[in-house]
Design a protein around this motif. Structure first.
Motif, PDB file in Angstrom:
ATOM      1  N   HIS A 146     -18.821  -6.151  48.384  1.00 41.72           N
ATOM      2  CA  HIS A 146     -18.017  -5.072  48.417  1.00 41.72           C
ATOM      3  C   HIS A 146     -17.448  -4.982  49.702  1.00 41.72           C
ATOM      4  N   HIS A 147     -18.128  -4.403  50.470  1.00 45.12           N
ATOM      5  CA  HIS A 147     -18.202  -4.560  52.112  1.00 45.12           C
ATOM      6  C   HIS A 147     -16.531  -5.187  52.063  1.00 45.12           C
ATOM      7  N   GLU A 148     -16.640  -6.342  51.692  1.00 42.04           N
ATOM      8  CA  GLU A 148     -15.659  -7.261  52.096  1.00 42.04           C
ATOM      9  C   GLU A 148     -13.848  -6.743  51.296  1.00 42.04           C
ATOM     10  N   VAL A 149     -14.604  -6.245  50.616  1.00 36.71           N
ATOM     11  CA  VAL A 149     -13.334  -6.027  49.412  1.00 36.71           C
ATOM     12  C   VAL A 149     -13.287  -4.671  47.976  1.00 36.71           C
ATOM     13  N   PRO A 150     -13.195  -3.543  48.846  1.00 36.37           N
ATOM     14  CA  PRO A 150     -13.992  -2.210  48.661  1.00 36.37           C
ATOM     15  C   PRO A 150     -12.773  -2.364  47.016  1.00 36.37           C
ATOM     16  N   TYR A 151     -13.272  -1.516  45.918  1.00 43.30           N
ATOM     17  CA  TYR A 151     -12.358  -1.038  44.956  1.00 43.30           C
ATOM     18  C   TYR A 151     -12.346   0.532  45.781  1.00 43.30           C
ATOM     19  N   GLN A 152     -11.201   0.575  45.480  1.00 44.52           N
ATOM     20  CA  GLN A 152      -9.971   1.718  45.735  1.00 44.52           C
ATOM     21  C   GLN A 152      -9.747   2.777  45.373  1.00 44.52           C
ATOM     22  N   GLY A 153     -10.152   4.124  45.939  1.00 46.33           N
ATOM     23  CA  GLY A 153     -10.507   5.569  44.583  1.00 46.33           C
ATOM     24  C   GLY A 153     -10.905   5.795  43.460  1.00 46.33           C
ATOM     25  N   LEU A 154     -12.124   4.973  43.794  1.00 42.30           N
ATOM     26  CA  LEU A 154     -13.435   5.135  43.304  1.00 42.30           C
ATOM     27  C   LEU A 154     -13.742   6.613  42.889  1.00 42.30           C
ATOM     28  N   ALA A 155     -14.087   7.014  42.200  1.00 43.85           N
ATOM     29  CA  ALA A 155     -14.261   8.574  41.948  1.00 43.85           C
ATOM     30  C   ALA A 155     -15.290   8.271  41.339  1.00 43.85           C
ATOM     31  N   PRO A 156     -16.506   8.287  41.646  1.00 45.68           N
ATOM     32  CA  PRO A 156     -17.637   8.362  41.250  1.00 45.68           C
ATOM     33  C   PRO A 156     -18.245   8.759  39.665  1.00 45.68           C
ATOM     34  N   GLN A 157     -18.185   8.214  38.652  1.00 47.98           N
ATOM     35  CA  GLN A 157     -18.728   9.099  37.330  1.00 47.98           C
ATOM     36  C   GLN A 157     -20.007   9.198  37.741  1.00 47.98           C
ATOM     37  N   ALA A 158     -20.240  10.765  36.928  1.00 46.88           N
ATOM     38  CA  ALA A 158     -21.773  11.458  37.381  1.00 46.88           C
ATOM     39  C   ALA A 158     -22.516  10.731  35.101  1.00 46.88           C
ATOM     40  N   HIS A 159     -23.942  10.158  35.380  1.00 44.15           N
ATOM     41  CA  HIS A 159     -24.408   9.808  34.027  1.00 44.15           C
ATOM     42  C   HIS A 159     -25.347  10.517  34.565  1.00 44.15           C
ATOM     43  N   GLY A 160     -26.552  10.479  33.045  1.00 46.30           N
ATOM     44  CA  GLY A 160     -27.778  10.908  33.710  1.00 46.30           C
ATOM     45  C   GLY A 160     -28.635   9.757  33.657  1.00 46.30           C
ATOM     46  N   LEU A 161     -29.222  10.616  32.739  1.00 46.37           N
ATOM     47  CA  LEU A 161     -30.800   8.866  32.500  1.00 46.37           C
ATOM     48  C   LEU A 161     -30.683   7.522  31.760  1.00 46.37           C
ATOM     49  N   VAL A 162     -29.612   7.913  30.749  1.00 50.61           N
ATOM     50  CA  VAL A 162     -29.179   6.613  29.751  1.00 50.61           C
ATOM     51  C   VAL A 162     -28.070   7.143  30.143  1.00 50.61           C
ATOM     52  N   VAL A 163     -27.180   5.835  29.901  1.00 50.60           N
ATOM     53  CA  VAL A 163     -25.705   5.982  30.002  1.00 50.60           C
ATOM     54  C   VAL A 163     -24.817   5.929  28.355  1.00 50.60           C
ATOM     55  N   PRO A 164     -24.002   6.672  27.868  1.00 48.82           N
ATOM     56  CA  PRO A 164     -23.327   6.534  26.846  1.00 48.82           C
ATOM     57  C   PRO A 164     -22.509   5.281  26.135  1.00 48.82           C
ATOM     58  N   ALA A 165     -22.411   5.042  25.302  1.00 47.25           N
ATOM     59  CA  ALA A 165     -21.509   2.761  25.076  1.00 47.25           C
ATOM     60  C   ALA A 165     -19.612   3.305  25.416  1.00 47.25           C
ATOM     61  N   PRO A 166     -20.244   2.265  25.217  1.00 52.23           N
ATOM     62  CA  PRO A 166     -18.196   2.416  25.853  1.00 52.23           C
ATOM     63  C   PRO A 166     -17.770   2.958  24.205  1.00 52.23           C
ATOM     64  N   PHE A 196     -27.692   1.303  36.815  1.00 53.33           N
ATOM     65  CA  PHE A 196     -26.278   1.715  36.524  1.00 53.33           C
ATOM     66  C   PHE A 196     -25.946   1.824  38.343  1.00 53.33           C
ATOM     67  N   SER A 197     -27.018   3.188  38.466  1.00 53.07           N
ATOM     68  CA  SER A 197     -27.560   3.865  39.722  1.00 53.07           C
ATOM     69  C   SER A 197     -27.568   2.657  40.660  1.00 53.07           C
ATOM     70  N   HIS A 202     -19.100   1.879  40.122  1.00 58.95           N
ATOM     71  CA  HIS A 202     -18.237   2.874  39.575  1.00 58.95           C
ATOM     72  C   HIS A 202     -18.780   4.297  39.081  1.00 58.95           C
ATOM     73  N   PHE A 203     -20.572   4.363  39.655  1.00 62.36           N
ATOM     74  CA  PHE A 203     -21.053   5.234  39.320  1.00 62.36           C
ATOM     75  C   PHE A 203     -22.130   5.847  40.742  1.00 62.36           C
TER      76      PHE A 203
END
Length: 278
Positions: A146-166, A196-197, A202-203
């Motif tokens: 990620h340091h070499e090729v970072p994701y661009q324009g990330l707006a990290p999503q908030a999540h709780g203690l569990v992440v719902p299924a897509p 995830f954290s 993305h999170f």
């Protein structure tokens, strides 16, 4: 809807470890079996389970490979757990339990094939646990990549203690038809927010550090490529662990496993495995 998990060939099932991890065991066709081959261990990604490998497994069985599909704690048919208390390290422990079971049963460490979250878990494990080879399929990336090729324009999503299924509300994707998506929609489940954290940029994660110099086994990295950055990121991931690389343009993350072009990844893995055994 076509349920590919219900079309799997006859196989053994067992629960292992103190968390009753559900392990599916598929024996390679006897006529194709070669002496001395290590078994394969398939490690699924977030939200999923061993069912995600349903299209892959018959091909490896036909080619004579013994295949083990682990389900991390709380996933698919593994015993339910409190996901609010499950973290990245717990999943690493689960894979080690599976490897120990395989070594005990077969006498040799496996080649590990990890998808998405299963890929970053497998990389981290390979730093310190003996395995016979490593295949990463659209793996979550480590901190160094990620340091070499970072994701661009990330707006990290908030999540709780569990992440719902897509939700997978779409009907088709670039390489998935309706049946492929409906199959996933049937089985997708919640995931650990703590895990995830740790690994998902993305999170908002800082990422998992992987010391590529400590991964001594031969490796293969396969990436779904939708743009130039995807390809650069996949190549960087392969360089980081000293592995071979295949980028498949026009494929999607989940499509590599259950989409209409999944066989392209399977064919490359088969070729790599054949050369690994020379």
């Amino acid at each position: 809807m076509r349920d590919y998990a219900k079309e799997l060939p006859e196989h053994r099932e067992k629960f292992i470890g103190e968390n009753d991890l559900f392990l599916e065991i598929f024996h390679g066709n006897h006529g194709s079996q070669r002496a001395g081959r290590p078994p394969l261990l398939f490690v699924h990604g977030a939200f999923t389970g061993s069912w995600m490998w349903s299209k892959y497994i018959p091909h490896f069985m036909a080619a004579g490979w013994d295949s083990y599909c682990i389900n991390l704690r709380g996933h698919y048919k593994s015993r339910s757990v409190d996901f609010t208390r499950v973290g990245f390290e717990d999943y690493l422990e689960d894979i080690q339990v599976a490897i120990a079971e395989i070594v005990d049963e077969s006498g040799s460490p496996p080649i590990v094939i990890g998808f998405s979250m299963g890929g970053i878990l497998s990389q981290k494990l390979a730093e310190s646990v003996e395995i016979a080879g490593l295949v990463l399929i659209d793996s979550s990336i480590c901190k160094q990549v990620h340091h070499e090729v970072p994701y661009q324009g990330l707006a990290p999503q908030a999540h709780g203690l569990v992440v719902p299924a897509p939700a997978r509300g779409e009907q088709v994707s670039a390489d998935e038809i309706f049946e492929d998506i409906a199959f996933q929609r049937k089985y997708l489940s919640i995931e650990s927010g703590k895990a995830f954290s740790a690994f998902s940029f993305h999170f908002g994660a800082e990422g998992i550090s992987v010391d590529g110099s400590r991964i001594s086994c031969r490796s293969l990295v396969i990436s779904a490529v939708g743009n130039e950055d995807d390809d650069r990121r996949g190549r960087a991931a392969a360089r980081h662990i000293g592995g071979e690389y295949l980028g498949l343009a026009g494929t999607t993350h989940t499509g590599l496993l259950v989409g209409q072009r999944y066989h392209e990844a399977v064919s490359r893995i088969m070729d790599w495995l054949a050369r690994l055994q020379v």
